[in-house]
Design an enzyme around this catalytic site. Structure first.
Site, PDB file in Angstrom:
ATOM      1  CG  ASP A 276      -2.172   0.849   0.967  1.00 52.11           C
ATOM      2  OD1 ASP A 276      -3.220   0.599   1.580  1.00 52.11           O
ATOM      3  OD2 ASP A 276      -2.077   1.793   0.141  1.00 52.11           O
TER       4      ASP A 276
HETATM    5  C1  GLC Z   1      -4.131   4.395  -0.225  1.00 58.64           C
HETATM    6  C2  GLC Z   1      -5.086   3.266   0.055  1.00 58.64           C
HETATM    7  C3  GLC Z   1      -5.133   2.233  -1.023  1.00 58.64           C
HETATM    8  C4  GLC Z   1      -4.892   2.888  -2.362  1.00 58.64           C
HETATM    9  C5  GLC Z   1      -3.465   3.411  -2.378  1.00 58.64           C
HETATM   10  C6  GLC Z   1      -3.150   4.155  -3.679  1.00 58.64           C
HETATM   11  O1  GLC Z   1      -3.460   4.779   0.935  1.00 58.64           O
HETATM   12  O2  GLC Z   1      -4.958   2.583   1.299  1.00 58.64           O
HETATM   13  O3  GLC Z   1      -6.409   1.583  -0.949  1.00 58.64           O
HETATM   14  O4  GLC Z   1      -5.070   1.940  -3.413  1.00 58.64           O
HETATM   15  O5  GLC Z   1      -3.196   4.249  -1.277  1.00 58.64           O
HETATM   16  O6  GLC Z   1      -3.875   5.338  -3.748  1.00 58.64           O
END
Ligand code: GLC
Length: 743
Positions: A276
């Site tokens: 993430d």
């Molecule tokens: C965010 C979210 C995730 C998302 C990623 C990219 O923090 O937790 O669900 O896909 O970053 O934006």
């Protein structure tokens, strides 16, 4: 130039093989790998955000430091960056462009929690396919969705993004989105890679506070949180995203047991795992890595292939390899998974955005499908008969902060939604109102948190002129989603006071909620003659609202999540266990508590002194404008073995005066097992559409293997014994029968 030619020719030949077998894909990957330097390989493990200085991005691409870029949604920019990657980077490997496309791209669908209320796998798949068509049209080939975190806590803002509290429902619907996004082949120009997120246990954040620590023991992981992820592996999901949380002391992004032993060794996942946002570097604040170099080692060796935005891999892997701290084998394995995805997506032979003669974005078919899904996602929670609005209604008052909230009704993660394309309820009602019917629109509260009651006097005056009052209430989109947890789930601002003012006029009051979670709405339900819950309904929310309120469509949604009476009951969910002191359901009234009572005269049940132990509204509940009756439940297979299926028939009759859809639900429960088990678990459901008076026999099939659970010795499997089967139209009530599993 020669090197590209080899790759291109290989890939081009593959393009004529409808679905390149794994071996052919692997051959291409090995050929590419053979020509890559260490820097090239490390660069393929690095994902950046495109919302930055593009000069810097171009420079990084030329150095071969960028494998994937997220958040660029301009086709011309995507193509220009791609051309640099293909023609000027050392390896010539195309970039994978990614975006958070959680419930629609330009045409915003209901939030996933709302879609879950439809219990309509096929429609969700179709809507997801349309989303893929819209997104791939501008060059996106990887969507960070579906999110499938089981959520039993509506304080958690991200409950909006998943499919609710039930593992079986979430499994079926997550798979529907994967199939919609990925189509029959990833190499189809209209397909994009899906991403199962967030692995795992993220929805169990303590206190419902996003990013908070979780404690989900192994048995609960397997029984409750893993099933949707495992179902998506079986459905061929192309990628996974590791979650932010530490579970039982181990951050998911650095958890080898999770990302390798379970995901790859046990489940056979061969796709790619991305972290993430910054969650590789997140091991430092978690306190398990002293710096990004240590974090890079832990996460890469755990099985996290691509580093989203922490730069830990890009800046440290070369040194870690030189020092012998990380093996080239581990790096090569990660690079192979990234390249395999790019080859399967057809990026090598078609790296640029497809040329299309006619855009599908906001096309009639896309909007119509979105409207149908919004209608089916809406749940009728109460109706004293005022709905659907009939010809006797000559003057309608419409009010409330969500009546004309084009931005907020799209809900969280509507990154590319355009409020100019959103049809709000008041716009749709104004546009569609039958001739001769007068609309009075009073903008009583500017937005849900508005504390002003200045307009309430005028509102009541206007209300007295109307035959029916329709109030659109709920929460802004910014109250929902990532990092947006709430401790108080009541309507914010003066919304409840507004409903009280409306109710005081004595006119029939229809309350429509637009929110990203179950709110605490007991008093508002009391005030209202009818209540429709539309979640955050997306682009077509207004049209769907009109269609439902005036009966052009009949509500059929069923709650995918339990509604608590108050926050104190949380977590509360239908598939709970029996305990040794189960509540009787009659407890929870302080007035019944005697004064100066001796210590132990009250109930000895798992309940509260001050509120009933039951929810306000149960999982699976939802009303219709018609009525249905279930009868004649019969179990074709009263005794089954492990390799069988339990086959069940039930007659469903539409006992009302208009067509409608019912969702027939089958729950199983056990009297005894080697561990305590939920009293009931959803194991099958079927949407059935019936004309007035029509009766149909519905067949439900429950594979015995779906009754497997994490047993006392932590092995996965079923156990012989007697099962209770309940078939109904909600998780409460229903027809009861039994079956026996023999070994
Ligand atoms: C965010 C979210 C995730 C998302 C990623 C990219 O923090 O937790 O669900 O896909 O970053 O934006």
């Amino acid at each position: 130039m020669k090197k590209y030619l080899i790759t291109f020719l290989l890939a081009f030949c593959l393009a004529f093989i409808p679905s390149a077998a794994h071996q052919e894909v692997d051959n291409i990957v090995e050929e590419i790998m053979s020509r890559m330097s260490l820097d090239d390989k490390i660069g393929q493990l690095h994902q950046i955000d495109g919302r930055t200085d593009l000069t810097k991005v171009c420079d990084m691409i030329r150095k071969g430091q960028v494998s994937s870029i997220m958040n660029i949604v301009d086709a011309s920019v995507i193509d220009s960056l791609q051309r640099i990657a293909v023609e000027e980077s050392p390896s010539g490997i195309p970039i994978l462009f990614a975006r958070d496309i959680v419930h629609g791209f330009k045409t915003i669908l209901p939030i996933p929690l709302g879609q879950a209320a439809s219990f309509d796998d096929a429609l969700i798949c179709s809507a997801a396919r349309n989303t893929a068509l819209e997104a791939t049209e501008i060059g996106i080939k990887w969507a960070f969705a579906p999110m499938m975190d089981i959520a039993r806590d509506p304080r958690w803002g991200r409950i909006a993004e998943g499919f609710g509290e039930d593992p079986y429902l979430a499994s079926r619907l997550a798979v529907s989105v994967v199939k919609g996004y990925q189509g029959d082949s990833l190499s189809d120009e209209l397909s994009m890679a899906a991403c199962a997120k967030h692995f795992a246990g993220y929805g169990a954040a303590e206190g419902g506070r996003d990013y908070n620590t979780t404690y989900v023991p192994v048995r609960s992981l397997y029984d409750t949180y893993f099933p949707p992820f495992k179902a998506c592996v079986e459905a061929g999901v192309a990628s996974f995203m590791s979650s932010f949380n530490d579970n039982d002391g181990v951050p998911a992004t650095g958890n080898r047991w999770l990302l390798t032993e379970v995901l790859r060794d046990e489940w056979g996942f061969t796709g790619m795992v991305v972290s993430d946002w910054g969650s590789v570097g997140g091991l430092i604040p978690h306190g398990v890595a002293k710096d990004k170099k240590e974090a890079a080692k832990i996460c890469l060796e755990a099985g996290c292939d691509m580093d989203m935005m922490s730069y830990s891999y890009l800046n440290n892997l070369k040194e870690l390899i030189a020092e012998g701290d990380v093996s080239m084998y581990v790096v090569d394995e990660a690079v192979r998974r990234v390249l395999r995805l790019k080859v399967r997506l057809g990026l090598l032979e078609k790296p640029y955005t497809r040329k299309t003669s006619e855009s599908v974005i906001y096309s009639e078919n896309v909007l119509e499908t979105a409207c149908r899904l919004t209608e089916e996602s809406s749940v009728l929670l109460k109706n004293d008969g005022i709905l659907p609005l009939g010809e006797d209604i000559k003057t309608v008052l419409v009010t409330g902060p969500m009546a004309d909230a084009a931005y907020d009704q799209m809900g969280t993660w509507a990154l590319d939604g355009d409020k100019a394309h959103t049809l709000t309820p008041v716009e749709a009602i104004r546009k569609n109102l039958p001739s001769g019917v007068k609309l009075i629109y009073v903008n009583s509260l500017d937005y849900p948190r508005d504390k002003s009651t200045d307009d309430f006097k005028a509102l009541k005056k206007a209300a007295r002129k109307a035959d029916v009052l329709i109030a659109f209430v709920g929460e802004e989109q910014m109250m929902s989603g990532e990092a947006h947890s709430l401790s108080d789930l009541h309507l914010q601002g003066q919304q409840s006071e507004m409903l009280e003012a409306l109710a005081s006029t004595g006119k029939p009051l229809v309350t429509v909620f637009m929110a990203g979670r179950p709110l605490v709405i007991a008093s508002e339900m009391e005030l209202s003659d009818a209540v429709l819950y539309m979640w955050h309904p997306g682009t077509m929310g207004g049209q769907a609202a009109y269609n439902l309120l005036w009966g052009k469509a009949n509500p059929s949604g069923k709650l995918p999540v339990t509604f608590p009476r108050n926050e104190g009951q949380i977590p509360i969910y239908y598939n709970h266990k029996h305990t040794s002191h189960i509540a009787k359901g009659t407890e929870g009234n302080l007035d019944n508590v005697p004064r100066e009572m001796p210590q132990s005269v009250m109930g000895h049940t798992s309940s509260y002194l001050d509120v009933a132990p039951t929810p306000l509204l149960p999982f699976g509940f939802g009303l219709s404008y018609t009525t249905f009756e279930l009868s004649n439940l019969r179990v074709e297979t009263p005794e089954v073995r492990a390799s069988d299926s339990v086959v069940v028939y039930v007659d469903v009759k539409n006992t009302g005066d208009r067509q409608g859809c019912e969702v027939v639900q089958a729950y199983t429960g056990r009297k005894s097992a080697s561990t305590t088990r939920p009293m009931k678990e959803l194991k099958a459901y079927e949407r059935v559409s019936l004309e007035a008076g029509e009766c149909r026999t519905v067949r439900l099939e429950i594979p015995v293997e779906s009754l497997a659970f994490c047993r006392k010795d932590l092995s996965w499997g079923t156990e012989p014994g007697n099962y209770v089967l309940t078939v109904g139209t909600s998780s409460e009530g229903g027809l009861v029968s039994y079956f026996k599993l023999n070994y």
